[in-house]
Enzyme design. Sequence first.
Site, short mmCIF file in Angstrom:
data_model
loop_
_atom_site.label_atom_id
_atom_site.label_comp_id
_atom_site.label_asym_id
_atom_site.label_seq_id
_atom_site.Cartn_x
_atom_site.Cartn_y
_atom_site.Cartn_z
N ALA A 142 0.83 -1.21 0.00
CA ALA A 142 0.00 0.00 0.00
C ALA A 142 0.86 1.25 0.00
O ALA A 142 1.78 1.38 0.81
CB ALA A 142 -0.91 0.01 1.23
N ALA A 143 0.57 2.15 -0.91
CA ALA A 143 1.28 3.43 -0.95
C ALA A 143 0.60 4.35 -1.94
O ALA A 143 -0.09 3.90 -2.85
CB ALA A 143 2.72 3.22 -1.41
N SER A 172 1.50 6.03 -4.88
CA SER A 172 2.70 5.56 -5.59
C SER A 172 3.05 6.32 -6.86
O SER A 172 4.05 6.01 -7.48
CB SER A 172 2.55 4.08 -5.91
N ASN A 180 0.87 9.60 4.20
CA ASN A 180 0.32 8.31 3.77
C ASN A 180 1.35 7.19 3.86
O ASN A 180 1.21 6.27 4.64
CB ASN A 180 -0.23 8.39 2.35
N TYR A 237 8.00 11.23 -3.30
CA TYR A 237 7.59 9.82 -3.26
C TYR A 237 8.77 8.96 -2.80
O TYR A 237 8.65 8.17 -1.87
CB TYR A 237 7.10 9.41 -4.65
N LYS A 282 9.32 6.63 0.66
CA LYS A 282 9.55 5.17 0.61
C LYS A 282 10.85 4.82 1.36
O LYS A 282 10.92 3.80 2.03
CB LYS A 282 9.64 4.69 -0.85
N ARG A 313 12.16 16.67 -19.67
CA ARG A 313 11.51 17.19 -18.47
C ARG A 313 12.52 17.30 -17.35
O ARG A 313 13.43 16.48 -17.24
CB ARG A 313 10.39 16.24 -18.02
N GLY A 322 14.15 16.75 -13.92
CA GLY A 322 14.09 15.67 -12.93
C GLY A 322 14.17 14.27 -13.53
O GLY A 322 14.37 13.30 -12.80
N ASP A 323 13.99 14.13 -14.86
CA ASP A 323 14.10 12.78 -15.46
C ASP A 323 15.57 12.39 -15.57
O ASP A 323 16.38 13.16 -16.10
CB ASP A 323 13.49 12.78 -16.87
N1 LIG Z 1 4.13 -0.19 -10.32
C1 LIG Z 1 5.44 0.05 -10.35
O1 LIG Z 1 6.06 0.17 -11.42
C2 LIG Z 1 6.21 0.17 -9.05
C3 LIG Z 1 7.59 0.41 -9.12
C4 LIG Z 1 8.30 0.53 -7.91
C5 LIG Z 1 7.65 0.39 -6.70
N2 LIG Z 1 6.32 0.16 -6.66
C6 LIG Z 1 5.68 0.04 -5.33
O2 LIG Z 1 4.84 -1.09 -5.33
C7 LIG Z 1 3.65 -0.84 -4.56
C8 LIG Z 1 2.42 -1.15 -5.37
O3 LIG Z 1 2.46 -0.42 -6.59
P1 LIG Z 1 1.20 -0.38 -7.56
O4 LIG Z 1 1.69 0.01 -8.90
O5 LIG Z 1 0.38 -1.60 -7.38
O6 LIG Z 1 0.43 0.87 -6.93
P2 LIG Z 1 -1.14 1.18 -6.98
O7 LIG Z 1 -1.26 2.65 -6.83
O8 LIG Z 1 -1.77 0.53 -8.15
O9 LIG Z 1 -1.68 0.47 -5.66
C9 LIG Z 1 -1.46 0.96 -4.37
C10 LIG Z 1 -2.68 0.63 -3.54
O10 LIG Z 1 -2.41 1.06 -2.18
C11 LIG Z 1 -3.63 1.55 -1.63
N3 LIG Z 1 -3.30 2.45 -0.51
C12 LIG Z 1 -2.63 3.62 -0.58
N4 LIG Z 1 -2.56 4.16 0.64
C13 LIG Z 1 -3.20 3.32 1.50
C14 LIG Z 1 -3.45 3.35 2.90
N5 LIG Z 1 -3.08 4.38 3.66
N6 LIG Z 1 -4.14 2.32 3.46
C15 LIG Z 1 -4.56 1.28 2.68
N7 LIG Z 1 -4.35 1.20 1.35
C16 LIG Z 1 -3.68 2.22 0.77
C17 LIG Z 1 -4.29 2.29 -2.80
O11 LIG Z 1 -5.69 2.43 -2.58
C18 LIG Z 1 -3.94 1.37 -3.98
O12 LIG Z 1 -4.99 0.45 -4.24
C19 LIG Z 1 3.75 0.60 -4.10
O13 LIG Z 1 4.21 0.59 -2.77
C20 LIG Z 1 4.78 1.22 -5.00
O14 LIG Z 1 5.50 2.23 -4.31
C21 LIG Z 1 5.58 0.04 -7.81
#
Ligand SMILES: NC(=O)c1ccc[n+]([C@@H]2O[C@H](COP(=O)([O-])OP(=O)(O)OC[C@H]3O[C@@H](n4cnc5c(N)ncnc54)[C@H](O)[C@@H]3O)[C@@H](O)[C@H]2O)c1
Length: 331
Positions: free
Chosen positions: A75-76, A78, A92, A140, A144, A276, A278-279
Amino acid sequence: MIIKKLLITGSSGYIGSCLNTYLKKRYKVYLLDLVKPKEFNKINLKNFFKCDLKNSKKLDKILQKIKPDLVIHLAAKSTVNEKIKKKNYISNNLVATRNLVNSMNRHNINKIIFSSTAAVYDKNKKRINENFKLRPISNYGKSKLQAEETIMKNNRLNYVILRFFNVSGCLKKPMIGEFHNPETHLIPISVFKSIKENDINIFGDDYKTKDGTCVRDYVHIKDICIAIEKSKNYLKKNRSTILNIGGGHGVSNKSVIKNLEKILNKNVRVNYLKKRKGDQAVLVCNITKAKNLINWRPKNSRIFNILKDEIMWSQFLIKQKINRKYSSVQK
Ligand SMILES: NC(=O)c1ccc[n+]([C@@H]2O[C@H](COP(=O)([O-])OP(=O)(O)OC[C@H]3O[C@@H](n4cnc5c(N)ncnc54)[C@H](O)[C@@H]3O)[C@@H](O)[C@H]2O)c1
């Protein structure tokens, strides 16, 4: 120790919903998220808890009830969006992680897998390994990294921290994939736009890379699910570690487009826009540690394979009449 009962936080998101699909036949999987699962993700709501991790009381009740052997904390908030203020990410991502860890301590749950990110590292053109300098640029990334520190400092926990690079693709049986509103990642946006015959925007073609465009490291969602299951096995022996999880090689934006054209057998229209702020030019990881420690390989992460699956997923969404919205700020 046998690890059978799992709790996935952030289970309604992209990785969480795919992971549930991947694990649910072999484990007892409980799900927790702020929001309900998407309709196309047909899950058994009996195992789902709608809860904000910032709500300690509610979280305590849930952990007391289900007593998982392991928490997979995804959860994050993200998306990397600097318009979102630092305090929102901190409140959060960090507060949620602190609450979760404290509640796990109160209920003697001592195993956690945490999804961290490439965004915790300082800029570097070399293949980044886990010992490279940490200096997140985005809010972000900062939140993390602080969440990582909260987990590592807690001496009652065994942890595996997985630093994911760019996750993409879908699972096919049953079909489940990425769905953000709006999408901000290059692959889902490019695939969806090229199917719909729209122009794709690429930011910058004057980077100091082979073809002038940014280079990123893509990893297939199936390889992410496998890495998480292998991390679970690693935790059985009460050990802790941090691992990079990526494809282990760089793919330029131009190369994404070229592969897409090959698979779709048509020309894709691209607008090359200004760079952009920051990229980073290159963001690629070294995955030797994950190979050695958990015997993991990114077997599904060739860009051709990722794009083919992403096309199938986009066509599935179009068939279901689910529109994909996208931001102009793709990553
Ligand atoms: N998708 C990527 O490419 C990627 C890359 C690096 C890291 N991550 C990490 O992997 C994790 C999942 O990524 P994702 O792409 O599935 O993200 P996502 O945004 O699709 O899913 C995150 C979920 O967390 C839930 N959430 C957020 N805050 C919450 C809280 N306080 N309590 C309960 N639920 C909460 C949201 O409702 C959401 O459904 C994240 O932690 C992200 O930082 C993802």
